[in-house]
Write a protein that holds these residues in place. Structure first.
Motif, PDB file in Angstrom:
ATOM      1  N   ALA A  35       2.012   7.282  -9.239  1.00  0.00           N
ATOM      2  CA  ALA A  35       2.048   8.536 -10.001  1.00  0.00           C
ATOM      3  C   ALA A  35       2.008   8.270 -11.501  1.00  0.00           C
ATOM      4  CB  ALA A  35       3.286   9.340  -9.626  1.00  0.00           C
ATOM      5  N   GLU A  36       2.714   7.248 -11.967  1.00  0.00           N
ATOM      6  CA  GLU A  36       2.733   6.924 -13.390  1.00  0.00           C
ATOM      7  C   GLU A  36       1.363   6.432 -13.865  1.00  0.00           C
ATOM      8  OE1 GLU A  36       5.900   4.164 -14.139  1.00  0.00           O
ATOM      9  OE2 GLU A  36       7.435   5.609 -13.509  1.00  0.00           O
ATOM     10  N   MET A  37       0.722   5.606 -13.075  1.00  0.00           N
ATOM     11  CA  MET A  37      -0.594   5.087 -13.469  1.00  0.00           C
ATOM     12  C   MET A  37      -1.644   6.193 -13.442  1.00  0.00           C
ATOM     13  SD  MET A  37      -0.481   1.933 -14.424  1.00  0.00           S
ATOM     14  CE  MET A  37       1.063   2.288 -15.216  1.00  0.00           C
ATOM     15  N   GLU A  38      -1.575   7.075 -12.457  1.00  0.00           N
ATOM     16  CA  GLU A  38      -2.520   8.192 -12.407  1.00  0.00           C
ATOM     17  C   GLU A  38      -2.266   9.167 -13.556  1.00  0.00           C
ATOM     18  OE1 GLU A  38      -2.167   9.571  -8.361  1.00  0.00           O
ATOM     19  OE2 GLU A  38      -3.615   8.068  -7.658  1.00  0.00           O
ATOM     20  N   ALA A  39      -0.995   9.380 -13.912  1.00  0.00           N
ATOM     21  CA  ALA A  39      -0.671  10.240 -15.051  1.00  0.00           C
ATOM     22  C   ALA A  39      -1.179   9.634 -16.361  1.00  0.00           C
ATOM     23  CB  ALA A  39       0.835  10.475 -15.128  1.00  0.00           C
ATOM     24  N   ALA A  40      -1.267   8.306 -16.412  1.00  0.00           N
ATOM     25  CA  ALA A  40      -1.788   7.614 -17.599  1.00  0.00           C
ATOM     26  C   ALA A  40      -3.311   7.637 -17.637  1.00  0.00           C
ATOM     27  CB  ALA A  40      -1.282   6.171 -17.629  1.00  0.00           C
ATOM     28  N   GLY A  41      -3.948   8.174 -16.584  1.00  0.00           N
ATOM     29  CA  GLY A  41      -5.394   8.323 -16.578  1.00  0.00           C
ATOM     30  C   GLY A  41      -6.163   7.308 -15.766  1.00  0.00           C
ATOM     31  N   TYR A  42      -5.459   6.477 -15.012  1.00  0.00           N
ATOM     32  CA  TYR A  42      -6.135   5.455 -14.217  1.00  0.00           C
ATOM     33  C   TYR A  42      -6.486   5.968 -12.828  1.00  0.00           C
ATOM     34  CZ  TYR A  42      -4.836   1.798 -17.512  1.00  0.00           C
ATOM     35  OH  TYR A  42      -4.723   1.033 -18.624  1.00  0.00           O
ATOM     36  N   ARG A  43      -7.590   5.468 -12.295  1.00  0.00           N
ATOM     37  CA  ARG A  43      -7.822   5.551 -10.858  1.00  0.00           C
ATOM     38  C   ARG A  43      -7.094   4.336 -10.320  1.00  0.00           C
ATOM     39  NH1 ARG A  43     -12.957   4.248  -7.263  1.00  0.00           N
ATOM     40  NH2 ARG A  43     -12.092   4.997  -5.312  1.00  0.00           N
ATOM     41  N   TYR A  44      -6.051   4.583  -9.544  1.00  0.00           N
ATOM     42  CA  TYR A  44      -5.133   3.520  -9.129  1.00  0.00           C
ATOM     43  C   TYR A  44      -5.391   3.124  -7.677  1.00  0.00           C
ATOM     44  CZ  TYR A  44      -0.738   1.131  -8.142  1.00  0.00           C
ATOM     45  OH  TYR A  44       0.214   0.212  -7.777  1.00  0.00           O
ATOM     46  N   LEU A  45      -5.644   1.843  -7.454  1.00  0.00           N
ATOM     47  CA  LEU A  45      -5.866   1.311  -6.119  1.00  0.00           C
ATOM     48  C   LEU A  45      -4.887   0.185  -5.862  1.00  0.00           C
ATOM     49  CD1 LEU A  45      -9.739   1.063  -6.470  1.00  0.00           C
ATOM     50  CD2 LEU A  45      -8.481   2.878  -5.306  1.00  0.00           C
ATOM     51  N   ARG A  46      -4.287   0.189  -4.681  1.00  0.00           N
ATOM     52  CA  ARG A  46      -3.346  -0.873  -4.304  1.00  0.00           C
ATOM     53  C   ARG A  46      -3.951  -1.738  -3.234  1.00  0.00           C
ATOM     54  NH1 ARG A  46       2.361   1.594  -2.794  1.00  0.00           N
ATOM     55  NH2 ARG A  46       2.381  -0.442  -1.867  1.00  0.00           N
ATOM     56  N   ILE A  47      -3.603  -2.997  -3.233  1.00  0.00           N
ATOM     57  CA  ILE A  47      -3.973  -3.902  -2.158  1.00  0.00           C
ATOM     58  C   ILE A  47      -2.708  -4.121  -1.335  1.00  0.00           C
ATOM     59  CG2 ILE A  47      -4.798  -6.198  -1.531  1.00  0.00           C
ATOM     60  CD1 ILE A  47      -6.290  -6.245  -4.199  1.00  0.00           C
ATOM     61  N   PRO A  48      -2.715  -3.643  -0.093  1.00  0.00           N
ATOM     62  CA  PRO A  48      -1.482  -3.755   0.736  1.00  0.00           C
ATOM     63  C   PRO A  48      -1.100  -5.195   1.028  1.00  0.00           C
ATOM     64  CG  PRO A  48      -3.164  -2.435   1.847  1.00  0.00           C
ATOM     65  CD  PRO A  48      -3.775  -2.962   0.588  1.00  0.00           C
TER      66      PRO A  48
END
Length: 69
Positions: free
Chosen positions: A56-69
């Motif tokens: 949520a913080e990274m998306e609020a900062a404007g990033y498209r955020y992807l995680r590697i599980p």
């Protein structure tokens, strides 16, 4: 084949980048001004290979955020 570019400072890596791929938990990378550095990127995509950031913080900062599980 793509060339490897070295940077003097981590912040320099953001300039014109299509994506940043984080694969370490080193404090100096976690402490960067991620929100401020986003504007230096051509495409603000962050791939978090260590799952250290809050989506949520990274998306609020404007990033498209992807995680590697």
């Amino acid at each position: 084949m793509a060339e490897v570019e070295l940077a003097a400072a981590p912040e320099d890596l953001f300039e014109g980048a299509d994506a940043i791929v984080l694969v370490t938990e080193w404090k100096q990378y976690l402490a960067l001004d991620w929100a401020g550095l986003r504007s230096r990127m051509r495409a603000p995509v962050l791939v978090d290979g260590r799952n250290v950031f809050n989506r949520a913080e990274m998306e609020a900062a404007g990033y498209r955020y992807l995680r590697i599980p």
